[in-house]
Structures are given as structure tokens and as C-alpha cells.
Scaffold this motif. Structure first.
Motif, mmCIF file in Angstrom:
data_model
loop_
_atom_site.group_PDB
_atom_site.id
_atom_site.type_symbol
_atom_site.label_atom_id
_atom_site.label_comp_id
_atom_site.label_asym_id
_atom_site.label_seq_id
_atom_site.Cartn_x
_atom_site.Cartn_y
_atom_site.Cartn_z
ATOM 1 N N ASP A 203 68.722 81.350 73.058
ATOM 2 C CA ASP A 203 69.782 81.736 71.927
ATOM 3 C C ASP A 203 71.146 81.194 72.018
ATOM 4 O O ASP A 203 71.675 80.766 73.517
ATOM 5 C CB ASP A 203 70.102 83.477 72.098
ATOM 6 C CG ASP A 203 70.891 83.855 70.989
ATOM 7 O OD1 ASP A 203 72.009 83.424 70.676
ATOM 8 O OD2 ASP A 203 70.362 84.573 69.909
ATOM 9 N N ASN B 273 68.353 85.464 74.335
ATOM 10 C CA ASN B 273 66.996 85.385 73.661
ATOM 11 C C ASN B 273 66.306 84.316 73.889
ATOM 12 O O ASN B 273 66.689 83.440 73.656
ATOM 13 C CB ASN B 273 66.957 85.717 72.161
ATOM 14 C CG ASN B 273 67.605 87.062 71.746
ATOM 15 O OD1 ASN B 273 67.265 88.150 72.428
ATOM 16 N ND2 ASN B 273 68.224 87.236 70.587
ATOM 17 N N THR C 92 62.567 82.246 73.645
ATOM 18 C CA THR C 92 61.300 82.068 72.845
ATOM 19 C C THR C 92 60.448 81.115 73.737
ATOM 20 O O THR C 92 60.852 79.881 74.040
ATOM 21 C CB THR C 92 61.546 81.485 71.532
ATOM 22 O OG1 THR C 92 62.410 82.630 71.017
ATOM 23 C CG2 THR C 92 60.065 81.449 70.806
ATOM 24 N N THR D 176 58.867 86.137 71.991
ATOM 25 C CA THR D 176 60.430 86.170 72.250
ATOM 26 C C THR D 176 60.571 87.254 73.302
ATOM 27 O O THR D 176 60.079 88.423 73.288
ATOM 28 C CB THR D 176 60.998 86.296 71.165
ATOM 29 O OG1 THR D 176 60.648 85.307 69.975
ATOM 30 C CG2 THR D 176 62.534 86.335 71.061
ATOM 31 N N ARG E 246 63.964 89.322 75.490
ATOM 32 C CA ARG E 246 65.242 89.469 75.446
ATOM 33 C C ARG E 246 65.729 89.868 76.994
ATOM 34 O O ARG E 246 64.996 90.817 77.553
ATOM 35 C CB ARG E 246 65.819 90.446 74.679
ATOM 36 C CG ARG E 246 67.379 90.790 74.625
ATOM 37 C CD ARG E 246 67.815 91.716 73.391
ATOM 38 N NE ARG E 246 69.109 91.978 73.549
ATOM 39 C CZ ARG E 246 70.138 91.122 73.223
ATOM 40 N NH1 ARG E 246 69.860 89.937 72.914
ATOM 41 N NH2 ARG E 246 71.444 91.551 73.366
ATOM 42 N N CYS F 94 64.544 92.224 81.608
ATOM 43 C CA CYS F 94 63.966 91.517 80.371
ATOM 44 C C CYS F 94 62.773 92.380 79.837
ATOM 45 O O CYS F 94 62.331 93.215 80.602
ATOM 46 C CB CYS F 94 63.122 90.118 80.761
ATOM 47 S SG CYS F 94 64.444 88.711 81.312
ATOM 48 N N GLU G 16 59.489 91.187 72.898
ATOM 49 C CA GLU G 16 59.278 91.986 71.891
ATOM 50 C C GLU G 16 57.947 91.825 71.384
ATOM 51 O O GLU G 16 57.180 91.108 71.394
ATOM 52 C CB GLU G 16 60.138 90.928 70.617
ATOM 53 C CG GLU G 16 61.669 90.885 70.857
ATOM 54 C CD GLU G 16 62.348 90.043 69.908
ATOM 55 O OE1 GLU G 16 61.540 89.550 68.984
ATOM 56 O OE2 GLU G 16 63.613 90.013 69.920
#
Length: 256
Positions: free
Chosen positions: A130, A141, A143, A156, A158, A164, A167
Motif C-alpha cells: 500500500d 496492506n 499482497t 492480502t 494487513r 498482521c 483477509e
């Protein structure tokens, strides 16, 4: 041996015989011993309904020419040892004995054998981070893609203050070879794992935000820290110098 002894033996075998199938996974190139529990007469081993070994009443053996050199007999029973198994050797192996009364065959042991080769290596790559990282934030974020020769999974994560979450939870996929490809979090690291029942290969990265922020964010944080340390050090030196100067002046006045 009398017919009554043979009949008694076969009745005992029938009582002990089991139709349960034992599932076995073997790595390609390894050997496998298939055991038979009770002793019997006129035993034969079959591979997918193909007779590969027949034991006669005098302890002799007749081996299918296609299995010559690939079968050994490690003990003085009706067990067999299969050598250097390949994927084509996957299938059902059954030890059977002929019934004297009623005809048909009695299964003494049955194995469902699956031969698997080693899984292909995996790669774990960071696809995107991100843009908040360029401002030195402590959250991000991330990926990633977990990939192997014919399959891949993207997921992904976060991360906030070095904590952490993933998702959608753990991601998995069944590959064309029958192996499993997984990407998940474990002990603060992202794991990419490719495995079947006999082998596995994996890669890992630690997705903490200070590491993911990139050189710019990291350099900015380091620069601020260094500036603070320099200012603090200079201030401390000035204070010490001032105290020493005052002390020397007082001492000089008293001496004079």
C-alpha cells in the motif's frame, strides 16, 4: 495333512480375515512391504485384479514376469516387498486365499497404495505494498502470490504495529498433481507451502510494516532518529562543559 486340519485352518482364517482396506502413501523410488497376518495355503497376491505372485503348498513361488526383480520376500511368510515403486504402481494390492467350501476367494489383506513424486518448488513474491508506506506509516496492506509450477494463490495481509491478519483467512488450492498449495500466517510470518502426503516445500517472509515500508520510509525513520540522537548528544556535551567551567571558576576564585 488331513482334510479336517485344512478345513479348520481355513475356517480360522475366514474368521480373522478383514475386508478393511489399508491406505498407504509412498514416495516415488521407495520400497514397500505388504504384510499378511494369518498363515494360509494357496495364497496369491493381486495388483488391480492381476495376479502377480502365487505361493504353492510347498513354499514355492510363481512370479508374474512383469514383476520379476521388483518383488522380494523379506520373511518366511506370504508378505512381499515391492521395490523402487513408480506412479504406475499405484493401485490396490490384495492377498487372497482360495476357499475350499463354497468357492470364491477370501481376502487376507488389502492395501490401496498411492505412489507420489516430490512436489515442485514454490515461490513467494510480494506483488504490491500500500502507498501509505511512502509516508512512513506503521500500518500497511501487503499482497503476495504463492506459486508453483502450474498453480498460484494470491492473498492480502494487513499489518498494524507488527501485528498482521490475513483477509479471508488461510487460502488453499489443489494442484493438478493432486498436491495442496497453501498460503497462511504462522507466528507472525507469511508461509507459502506446497505439499502432498510424502513431501513438501515452503517459503516464508516476515511482513512487518517497518520492513515493508521500503527504503524511503525506513531511511526517513532512521534520519529522524539520528537527528534526535545528535541533538541530545550535543546538548549533553554543552551541559557537561558548562558545569565543568563553573566548577573551575569557583575553584580559581577560592584559590585567589
Amino acid at each position: 495333512m488331513s482334510i479336517f486340519v485344512i478345513l479348520g485352518l481355513l475356517v480360522c482364517i475366514e474368521a480373522q480375515g478383514s475386508s478393511a482396506v489399508t491406505t498407504v502413501f509412498v514416495q516415488k523410488g521407495d520400497d514397500l512391504i505388504l504384510n499378511v497376518g494369518p498363515k494360509a495355503y494357496f495364497v496369491k497376491w493381486k495388483f488391480n485384479e492381476r495376479v502377480i505372485v502365487v505361493f504353492d503348498t510347498e513354499g514355492g513361488r510363481i512370479i508374474d514376469p512383469g514383476f520379476t526383480g521388483r518383488i522380494e520376500f523379506p520373511v518366511k511368510t506370504f508378505s512381499v516387498k515391492l521395490k523402487n515403486l513408480q506412479e504406475a504402481d499405484s493401485g490396490v494390492y490384495a492377498a487372497q486365499v482360495s476357499r475350499i467350501m463354497g468357492g470364491g476367494m477370501l481376502t487376507l489383506a488389502e492395501y490401496k497404495v498411492t505412489v507420489q513424486g516430490p512436489v515442485s518448488p514454490v515461490e513467494l513474491t510480494v506483488d504490491s505494498v500500500d502507498s501509505v508506506f511512502s509516508r512512513g506509516s506503521d500500518s500497511c496492506n501487503l499482497t503476495v502470490t504463492c506459486s508453483t509450477q502450474h498453480s498460484h494463490i494470491s492473498s492480502t495481509f494487513r499489518c498494524v504495529s507488527r501485528t498482521c491478519s490475513q483477509e479471508g483467512g488461510e487460502q488453499s488450492e489443489l494442484t493438478t498433481s493432486g498436491a495442496s498449495l497453501h498460503v497462511y500466517l504462522m507466528y507472525g510470518a507469511i508461509i507459502c507451502n506446497h505439499s502432498n502426503q510424502v513431501t513438501n516445500d515452503f517459503k516464508r517472509i516476515e511482513p512487518f510494516c517497518p520492513q515493508c515500508a521500503g527504503s524511503e520510509g525506513s531511511s526517513a525513520g532512521t534520519s529522524v532518529y539520528l537527528v534526535k540522537m545528535v541533538v541530545f548528544s550535543v546538548g549533553l556535551i554543552i551541559m557537561v562543559f558548562a558545569v565543568i567551567t563553573v566548577h573551575l571558576m569557583e575553584k580559581f576564585k577560592k584559590h585567589k
